[in-house]
Design a protein around this motif. Structure first.
Motif, PDB file in Angstrom:
ATOM      1  N   SER A  93       0.654  -1.096   0.002  1.00 25.41           N
ATOM      2  CA  SER A  93       0.065  -0.023  -0.101  1.00 25.41           C
ATOM      3  C   SER A  93       0.887   0.803  -0.071  1.00 25.41           C
ATOM      4  CB  SER A  93      -1.106   0.178   0.678  1.00 25.41           C
ATOM      5  OG  SER A  93      -0.480  -1.158   2.249  1.00 25.41           O
ATOM      6  N   GLN A  94       2.697   1.052  -0.872  1.00 24.41           N
ATOM      7  CA  GLN A  94       3.075   2.242  -0.642  1.00 24.41           C
ATOM      8  C   GLN A  94       3.261   2.987  -1.343  1.00 24.41           C
ATOM      9  OE1 GLN A  94       6.406   1.982   2.534  1.00 24.41           O
ATOM     10  NE2 GLN A  94       5.775  -0.146   2.421  1.00 24.41           N
ATOM     11  N   CYS A  95       3.446   2.160  -2.761  1.00 22.89           N
ATOM     12  CA  CYS A  95       3.605   2.762  -4.430  1.00 22.89           C
ATOM     13  C   CYS A  95       2.481   3.094  -5.219  1.00 22.89           C
ATOM     14  CB  CYS A  95       4.388   1.672  -4.816  1.00 22.89           C
ATOM     15  SG  CYS A  95       4.456  -0.392  -5.614  1.00 22.89           S
ATOM     16  N   GLY A  96       1.742   2.765  -4.555  1.00 21.80           N
ATOM     17  CA  GLY A  96      -0.079   3.357  -5.683  1.00 21.80           C
ATOM     18  C   GLY A  96       0.293   2.936  -7.420  1.00 21.80           C
ATOM     19  N   ALA A  97       1.044   1.757  -7.110  1.00 26.87           N
ATOM     20  CA  ALA A  97       0.804   0.964  -9.500  1.00 26.87           C
ATOM     21  C   ALA A  97      -0.206   0.130  -9.152  1.00 26.87           C
ATOM     22  CB  ALA A  97       1.573   0.346  -9.211  1.00 26.87           C
ATOM     23  N   CYS A  98      -1.192  -0.020  -8.201  1.00 26.85           N
ATOM     24  CA  CYS A  98      -2.582  -0.971  -7.898  1.00 26.85           C
ATOM     25  C   CYS A  98      -3.102   0.573  -7.821  1.00 26.85           C
ATOM     26  CB  CYS A  98      -2.230  -1.497  -7.389  1.00 26.85           C
ATOM     27  SG  CYS A  98      -2.397  -1.118  -5.233  1.00 26.85           S
ATOM     28  N   VAL A  99      -2.694   1.827  -8.151  1.00 27.97           N
ATOM     29  CA  VAL A  99      -4.573   2.087  -7.928  1.00 27.97           C
ATOM     30  C   VAL A  99      -5.736   2.114  -8.859  1.00 27.97           C
ATOM     31  CG1 VAL A  99      -5.696   5.105  -7.916  1.00 27.97           C
ATOM     32  CG2 VAL A  99      -3.533   4.193  -6.741  1.00 27.97           C
ATOM     33  N   GLU A 142       1.730  11.278  -3.007  1.00 27.91           N
ATOM     34  CA  GLU A 142       2.224  10.939  -1.499  1.00 27.91           C
ATOM     35  C   GLU A 142       2.406   9.854  -1.765  1.00 27.91           C
ATOM     36  OE1 GLU A 142       1.257  12.942   2.307  1.00 27.91           O
ATOM     37  OE2 GLU A 142       2.819  11.139   3.298  1.00 27.91           O
ATOM     38  N   GLY A 143       1.568   9.331  -1.930  1.00 24.91           N
ATOM     39  CA  GLY A 143       1.085   7.830  -2.293  1.00 24.91           C
ATOM     40  C   GLY A 143       1.363   6.860  -3.313  1.00 24.91           C
ATOM     41  N   ASN A 144       1.959   7.797  -4.625  1.00 20.71           N
ATOM     42  CA  ASN A 144       2.342   6.933  -5.930  1.00 20.71           C
ATOM     43  C   ASN A 144       3.790   7.019  -6.297  1.00 20.71           C
ATOM     44  OD1 ASN A 144      -0.858   8.159  -5.905  1.00 20.71           O
ATOM     45  ND2 ASN A 144       0.027   6.251  -7.633  1.00 20.71           N
ATOM     46  N   LEU A 145       4.446   6.409  -6.067  1.00 22.96           N
ATOM     47  CA  LEU A 145       5.805   6.231  -6.025  1.00 22.96           C
ATOM     48  C   LEU A 145       6.406   6.091  -7.884  1.00 22.96           C
ATOM     49  CD1 LEU A 145       7.572   4.306  -2.940  1.00 22.96           C
ATOM     50  CD2 LEU A 145       7.269   6.474  -3.189  1.00 22.96           C
ATOM     51  N   CYS A 146       7.345   6.291  -8.356  1.00 32.47           N
ATOM     52  CA  CYS A 146       8.287   6.783  -9.478  1.00 32.47           C
ATOM     53  C   CYS A 146       9.691   5.856  -9.092  1.00 32.47           C
ATOM     54  CB  CYS A 146       8.014   7.706 -10.783  1.00 32.47           C
ATOM     55  SG  CYS A 146       9.068   7.273 -12.148  1.00 32.47           S
ATOM     56  N   ARG A 147      10.407   5.505  -9.958  1.00 35.60           N
ATOM     57  CA  ARG A 147      11.917   5.517  -9.779  1.00 35.60           C
ATOM     58  C   ARG A 147      12.300   5.599 -10.422  1.00 35.60           C
ATOM     59  NH1 ARG A 147      12.083   5.614  -4.326  1.00 35.60           N
ATOM     60  NH2 ARG A 147      10.680   7.566  -5.256  1.00 35.60           N
ATOM     61  N   CYS A 148      12.543   5.988 -11.611  1.00 34.75           N
ATOM     62  CA  CYS A 148      12.649   7.020 -13.121  1.00 34.75           C
ATOM     63  C   CYS A 148      12.657   8.202 -12.711  1.00 34.75           C
ATOM     64  CB  CYS A 148      11.629   6.671 -14.317  1.00 34.75           C
ATOM     65  SG  CYS A 148      11.873   4.228 -14.699  1.00 34.75           S
TER      66      CYS A 148
END
Lengths: 161, 268
Positions: free
Chosen positions: A43-49, A132-138
């Motif tokens: 429930s942290q990265c938000g890829a599943c929203v 805040e609840g969506n992470l992007c690493r690129c």
């Protein structure tokens, strides 16, 4: 097993699921809607929203049985196959709002929910706070923020919600 | 996640009966704490009782001079409620600081309070405002409700139905977030009530939410951040971990209380 029925991207869906099935598993594995991604699964990265009754939620932290009787919209439901992209999708394409693309479906579903809640004129500050609840690493977020600001404006002129 | 049986009662009474009938059954509403710990297999309840379909359990309204929030009211609903914004704006702001937008669309006030995570935000508001936790069985005062880490006065078949907040004269919540998890490293809720002042701290105590009576006594005499000068908070009983030492947390409590008092005074 539990019987569930819901509306997914406008289509009624009925199924018999193990109650421990997560909404994201149900969408990906039962319905083959693989646009919704599992990133962190915590429930942290938000890829599943996805949208549940029009509100952005993390489908990795929602049981499919809890979506029973409700309406779900995934990234596939934003624009019809072969039709022009949803303005938020188009803005991400136009402004290079993605690199690997893994976080993109969640980013876009979060962005569309944000526009529904806060309107079409969004400051960078508001966009960053809301991500805040969506992470992007690129990308370093710069172009994601630019995409959402542009997509929000474009949505004002579009029939696609 | 281990297997479980899923139950969907239509009323609180049915839900309570399910808890009595099924040993080790757990309640679920938003599921934003329970589902993650079940996925990690830290919890494996054989039965889940879903409160999210019980009608009227999420009502937000004024009753006399109290703000009453139903147990399944979601954080986003509290944050955006005109009723809350009018009565206790600090509480609406607190709800808007929990997790992220998607989490706020699912997580509930009852769930947060039943779980009593030592870094959760709501416990600070409940304790500082002197709220009453209403269950299917009784009314619990905040002071008797919180009983340490993840521990509350709730009995096995007891269900929170609503929380009653007396409206304060002034209040503010200031949260210092852990930069990675975004949970409260320290959060301070200050409430100036008709008869006293309360300062409640979350995130810092090794035994969960607690009050800082030395601050309260000084602020009761004069509600200004200046009266806090020279009053130190002891590091005894505070958490020490890789995110911050007990001394650091003690220092933050002083800083955040000053900021909260200033913020509460600025709301006039």
């Amino acid at each position: 097993m539990a019987k569930i029925s819901m509306i997914v991207n406008g289509n009624p869906v009925n199924a018999n699921v193990d109650p421990r099935t997560l909404l994201v598993q149900f969408l990906r594995e039962n319905l083959r809607l693989t646009g919704t991604h599992v990133g962190c699964d915590t429930s942290q990265c938000g890829a599943c929203v996805v949208h549940l009754d029009g509100r952005a939620v993390k489908s990795c932290t929602t049981l499919a049985v809890m979506a029973d009787g409700h309406e779900v919209k995934t990234i596939e439901g934003l624009a019809a196959d072969g039709a022009p992209l949803h303005p938020m999708q188009e803005a991400f394409r136009e402004h290079h709002g993605l690199q690997c693309g893994f976080c993109t479906p969640g980013m876009i579903m979060t962005a569309v929910d944000l526009v529904h809640r806060k309107g079409h004129e969004l400051s960078d500050e508001v966009i960053r706070e809301e991500l805040e609840g969506n992470l992007c690493r690129c990308t370093g977020y710069q172009n994601i923020v630019a995409s959402i600001a542009a997509g929000a404006k474009a949505m004002a002129k579009s029939d696609l919600a | 996640m281990y297997e479980f049986k899923y139950h969907r009662p239509g009323t609180v009474r049915q839900a309570a009966n399910l808890l009595v009938k099924n040993e080790d059954a757990k309640l679920i509403a938003g599921g934003h704490t329970l589902v993650p710990v079940m996925k990690q297999r830290l919890a494996s309840p054989p039965h889940l009782v879903d409160l999210s379909h019980i009608e009227g359990l999420d009502t937000i309204e004024m009753k006399g001079r109290s703000l009453v929030i139903g147990a399944t009211a979601k954080h986003a609903e509290v944050a955006n409620s005109a009723v809350v914004g009018e009565a206790i704006p600090a509480l609406a702001e607190l709800a808007g600081l929990i997790g992220d937008p998607a989490v706020r669309h699912r997580g509930t006030i009852g769930g947060s309070l039943a779980n009593n995570d030592p870094t959760a935000d709501y416990p600070a508001a409940v304790l500082a405002l002197g709220a009453t936790i209403v269950t299917n069985k009784r009314r619990l005062k905040a002071e008797e409700y919180f009983q340490g880490l993840f521990s509350t006065a709730l009995e096995a078949d007891e269900i929170i139905t609503k929380v009653m907040f007396p409206v304060p004269k002034k209040a503010a919540y200031v949260k210092f977030r852990n930069q990675a998890s975004r949970y409260a490293l320290v959060g301070v809720f200050v409430a100036k009530r008709p008869s006293d002042v309360r300062v409640a701290v979350t995130g810092a105590g090794s035994d969960g939410v607690f009050r800082v009576t030395a601050f309260e006594d000084a602020l009761k005499k004069r509600f200004s951040h200046k009266v806090l000068d020279g009053i130190a908070v002891s590091a005894d009983g505070l958490n020490s971990d890789l995110h911050g030492s007990a001394e650091y947390r003690a220092h933050l409590i002083g800083v955040l209380t000053r900021r909260a008092v200033e913020a509460a005074n600025a709301k006039d």
